[in-house]
Design a protein around this motif. Structure first.
Motif, PDB file in Angstrom:
ATOM      1  N   ASP A   8      38.337  43.307  38.516  1.00 58.16           N
ATOM      2  CA  ASP A   8      38.577  42.683  39.820  1.00 58.16           C
ATOM      3  C   ASP A   8      38.063  41.244  39.847  1.00 58.16           C
ATOM      4  OD1 ASP A   8      39.716  45.006  40.702  1.00 58.16           O
ATOM      5  OD2 ASP A   8      37.936  45.736  41.746  1.00 58.16           O
ATOM      6  N   THR A  19      40.114  38.946  37.482  1.00 61.54           N
ATOM      7  CA  THR A  19      41.435  38.632  38.039  1.00 61.54           C
ATOM      8  C   THR A  19      41.330  37.581  39.148  1.00 61.54           C
ATOM      9  OG1 THR A  19      42.187  40.886  37.559  1.00 61.54           O
ATOM     10  CG2 THR A  19      43.487  39.616  39.122  1.00 61.54           C
ATOM     11  N   ILE A  20      40.350  37.765  40.030  1.00 63.73           N
ATOM     12  CA  ILE A  20      40.150  36.804  41.124  1.00 63.73           C
ATOM     13  C   ILE A  20      39.765  35.436  40.572  1.00 63.73           C
ATOM     14  CG2 ILE A  20      38.696  36.226  43.113  1.00 63.73           C
ATOM     15  CD1 ILE A  20      38.502  39.278  43.632  1.00 63.73           C
ATOM     16  N   GLN A  23      45.090  40.802  34.940  1.00 63.82           N
ATOM     17  CA  GLN A  23      44.758  42.186  35.285  1.00 63.82           C
ATOM     18  C   GLN A  23      45.270  43.141  34.212  1.00 63.82           C
ATOM     19  OE1 GLN A  23      45.756  43.284  39.275  1.00 63.82           O
ATOM     20  NE2 GLN A  23      45.410  45.453  38.953  1.00 63.82           N
ATOM     21  N   LEU A  68      51.047  31.638  40.043  1.00 63.39           N
ATOM     22  CA  LEU A  68      49.825  32.298  40.526  1.00 63.39           C
ATOM     23  C   LEU A  68      49.938  33.824  40.423  1.00 63.39           C
ATOM     24  CD1 LEU A  68      49.040  30.120  43.672  1.00 63.39           C
ATOM     25  CD2 LEU A  68      47.843  30.105  41.485  1.00 63.39           C
ATOM     26  N   THR A  76      49.833  34.778  36.756  1.00 61.48           N
ATOM     27  CA  THR A  76      48.455  34.711  36.258  1.00 61.48           C
ATOM     28  C   THR A  76      47.664  35.927  36.695  1.00 61.48           C
ATOM     29  OG1 THR A  76      48.483  32.283  36.345  1.00 61.48           O
ATOM     30  CG2 THR A  76      46.330  33.349  36.288  1.00 61.48           C
ATOM     31  N   ASN A  77      47.762  36.257  37.973  1.00 64.48           N
ATOM     32  CA  ASN A  77      47.039  37.405  38.521  1.00 64.48           C
ATOM     33  C   ASN A  77      47.400  38.695  37.796  1.00 64.48           C
ATOM     34  OD1 ASN A  77      46.879  39.815  40.500  1.00 64.48           O
ATOM     35  ND2 ASN A  77      45.597  38.276  41.487  1.00 64.48           N
ATOM     36  N   THR A  84      42.759  33.658  38.966  1.00 62.28           N
ATOM     37  CA  THR A  84      43.675  33.169  39.993  1.00 62.28           C
ATOM     38  C   THR A  84      43.108  31.929  40.689  1.00 62.28           C
ATOM     39  OG1 THR A  84      44.404  35.461  40.369  1.00 62.28           O
ATOM     40  CG2 THR A  84      45.007  33.832  42.034  1.00 62.28           C
TER      41      THR A  84
END
Length: 223
Positions: A18, A21-22, A46, A38, A41-42, A25
């Motif tokens: 988590d 991933t954040i 992940q 975006l 990428t996310n 981004t």
């Protein structure tokens, strides 16, 4: 990891995925404003992190344990995947309908109205996963008897929390989301959804591999 009751490692791995991933981004936001890049990428970060930890967990299981496949588990897993499709459609179709009939501003208000309750709901869902192995060890009768019992107990905990959120939501939104205070009247109603978090019906049906009943519950909930 949850199935092996290694909740510590399970929580650490989930947190790394988590946060990673954040962070990825957020970094991408410095270089582009393209929604497509975006989202790519996310999802890609992940996927990579999930794949890394899947391989790590898979290698930690002995060949003997890998060979032990519970009868019917593969077929039931396919049913669970199909049910996840229904849940995901339900999670996004509301925003699409709001955008189509009411407009982008209302989608933003709805998103902020549901943001905090959904975060709490996600946290509790992760905690529920921790009791899955214990529920799975019970017979169908014993597991079913837990539903009403645990739901009533959960209400004693959840009612004060939801009541406090309803009362304090104007202050919370002024601090966190000052541009979206119009969402307060809606978030108060949406917070009532949290009262259902103590319902273990879905968990019991999953541990008992009751595919038909799970389909009925998932479809009804999604609709």
């Amino acid at each position: 990891m949850s199935g092996k009751r290694d909740f510590r490692r399970s929580a650490v791995y989930r947190a790394i995925v988590d946060i990673g991933t954040i962070a990825a981004t957020a970094i991408a936001l410095f270089f582009t404003e393209s929604p497509l890049i975006l989202v790519a990428t996310n999802l890609s970060i992940q996927f990579v992190l999930d794949a890394v930890f899947f391989r790590k967990i898979y290698k930690s299981i002995s060949p003997e344990d890998r060979a032990k496949v519970e009868p019917g588990i593969i077929e039931f897993s396919k049913h669970l995947s199909m049910q996840n499709v229904l849940n995901n459609v339900a999670a996004y179709i509301d925003k699409i309908l709001i955008f189509h009939y009411l407009g982008a501003v209302q989608v933003a208000i709805y998103t902020f109205a549901t943001a905090l309750p959904l975060q709490v709901k996600g946290l509790v869902s992760n905690m529920v996963l921790m009791i899955t192995p214990k529920v799975a060890q019970r017979s169908a009768k014993e597991a079913s008897s837990l539903i009403l019992q645990r739901f009533v107990i959960s209400l004693y905990i959840l009612i004060p929390i939801v009541a406090a959120y309803i009362i304090l939501s104007p202050v919370i939104f002024k601090i966190l989301f000052p541009a979206y205070t119009d969402a307060v009247q809606y978030t108060r109603w949406y917070a009532l959804v949290l009262l259902l978090m103590g319902n273990l019906s879905s968990l019991v049906l999953t541990t008992q591999k009751a595919a038909k009943e799970q389909y009925i519950l998932t479809t009804f909930g999604s609709v």
